[in-house]
Design an enzyme around this catalytic site. Structure first.
Site, PDB file in Angstrom:
ATOM      1  N   CYS A 194      16.170  53.868  -2.925  1.00 55.44           N
ATOM      2  CA  CYS A 194      15.279  54.320  -3.991  1.00 55.44           C
ATOM      3  C   CYS A 194      16.137  54.505  -5.240  1.00 55.44           C
ATOM      4  O   CYS A 194      17.161  53.834  -5.385  1.00 55.44           O
ATOM      5  CB  CYS A 194      14.536  55.592  -3.593  1.00 55.44           C
ATOM      6  SG  CYS A 194      15.604  57.030  -3.322  1.00 55.44           S
ATOM      7  N   PHE A 195      15.750  55.400  -6.142  1.00 60.49           N
ATOM      8  CA  PHE A 195      16.511  55.493  -7.390  1.00 60.49           C
ATOM      9  C   PHE A 195      17.877  56.141  -7.193  1.00 60.49           C
ATOM     10  O   PHE A 195      18.900  55.621  -7.618  1.00 60.49           O
ATOM     11  CB  PHE A 195      15.720  56.253  -8.459  1.00 60.49           C
ATOM     12  CG  PHE A 195      16.426  56.289  -9.780  1.00 60.49           C
ATOM     13  CD1 PHE A 195      16.672  55.118 -10.479  1.00 60.49           C
ATOM     14  CD2 PHE A 195      16.875  57.489 -10.318  1.00 60.49           C
ATOM     15  CE1 PHE A 195      17.350  55.131 -11.692  1.00 60.49           C
ATOM     16  CE2 PHE A 195      17.553  57.516 -11.533  1.00 60.49           C
ATOM     17  CZ  PHE A 195      17.783  56.341 -12.220  1.00 60.49           C
TER      18      PHE A 195
END
Length: 367
Positions: free
Chosen positions: A97-98
């Protein structure tokens, strides 16, 4: 499936094109991801937007609670199925994810609840991107570059790909670098271009070794901007000057920008629509350099192009294109290139045709 540990071996991921499952929202993926990544989001754009507002107004716990409400039931089941398909197709991959935090952990847990262990990338997109940018800047600073230069239509990209350690900047940008350079498919985002460039440079350094050969480019390749540090290094690096006779250059441009582009438009749009879109492509390209050509020269070239297109549509002949191509090279591109060459700081190592250039480079792979 045997359990694999989470990883922070970013170099291995990029050098080996390890499949990556990007669980960020589509809007994040569209701004930029990595060449081996596919988007399989935990939340869609609207869900992410609502959770983000909740986080700002009510804090993390309430945002997590809302996320679970939004991604539940059939929606949750569909997301898990998409992840399971990716895992089945890419058992050697990783998810991210980020920042490698909550979204990665939640995705990992939901997949695990289905009986599958799948590892994540520690630090997520942010760490991967930082690794690429830092590696790219270090390589630009310390790497050895050789620049393949030459007038428009000499077939530089074709020759570049025959050299020992090439990085194809135009291929990475999906654009040929002139007003005629756009392709039928869109260019990557600036972030995607930088990420592609970072991966290509890593491979050139670690898998091939030796000087990296680049094609001479301006700051912008279409809308993709080269790093300023790379442009500075390119401007002072040694040059290989590719030379071709005018007739050969006309033939190369006709093959790439007339025959090749018409085939691409027709493959995408069909026979009739493809022809119309190809015609618009050529005319809009000449229109984009109208001011630089000047009114009289622009009108002359545009009329030659229109006559060539009409002749091609009427009987399939490509001969008419020679007129505008030769005039454009002689009156516009050649004087511009000749001036730019005088501004180069790098030493000219060799001049000649494709065979001379490739033989020179191959004979010096160890130098």
């Amino acid at each position: 499936m045997a359990s694999r540990p989470d990883t922070d071996d970013y170099l291995n991921l990029f050098l080996n094109d390890v499949p990556l499952m990007d669980v960020r929202a589509p809007v994040e993926f569209a701004k930029g991801s990595f060449p081996s990544a596919e988007n399989a989001p935990l939340m869609n754009d609207e869900e992410r937007h609502r959770v983000g507002i909740c986080y700002k107004e009510k804090g993390q716990d309430k945002a997590i609670e809302l996320g679970h409400q939004l991604v539940s039931g059939d929606i949750k089941a569909q997301r898990i199925e998409a992840w399971k398909r990716f895992v089945a197709q890419h058992p050697e991959g990783y998810l991210f994810c980020f920042r490698g935090g909550l979204r990665s952990r939640l995705t990992q847990q939901w997949i695990r609840d289905s009986g599958i262990d799948y590892p994540l990338v520690k630090g997520g997109y942010k760490a991967l991107r930082r690794f690429l940018i830092d590696s790219l800047e270090a390589q630009i600073e310390s790497g050895q570059f050789r620049i393949l230069s030459g007038r428009t239509g000499t077939g530089k990209t074709r020759v570049l790909m025959q050299l020992p350690n090439p990085v194809d900047l135009e291929g990475l940008a999906n654009h040929r670098g002139s007003s005629f350079g756009r392709q039928v498919t869109p260019q990557p985002s600036q972030i995607d271009f930088e990420n592609r460039l970072g991966v290509a440079m890593l491979k050139a350094r670690h898998q091939a070794g030796g000087p990296i050969y680049l094609e001479d480019e301006s700051r912008l390749i279409g809308r993709c901007a080269l790093p300023e540090t790379l442009r500075a290094r390119m401007s002072e690096s040694p040059l290989l000057i590719l030379e071709q006779a005018m007739e050969e250059r006309i033939a190369i441009i006709r093959a790439d920008y007339v025959e090749g582009m018409l085939a691409s438009y027709r493959a995408r749009d069909g026979e009739d629509a493809g022809w119309l879109n190809f015609r618009d492509y050529l005319l809009s390209a000449i229109d984009r350099i109208r001011k630089r050509l000047g009114g009289e020269r622009y009108q002359k070239l545009r009329n030659l192009m229109l006559q060539a297109l009409d002749q091609q549509e009427a009987n399939g002949s490509l001969e008419g294109h020679h007129g505008w191509i030769e005039a454009l090279l002689t009156d516009y591109y050649d004087p511009m290139y000749d001036y730019q060459l005088t501004q180069k700081q790098g030493e000219i190592l060799v001049r000649g045709g494709p065979e001379v250039i490739t033989e020179w480079a191959r004979s010096r792979t160890s130098t």
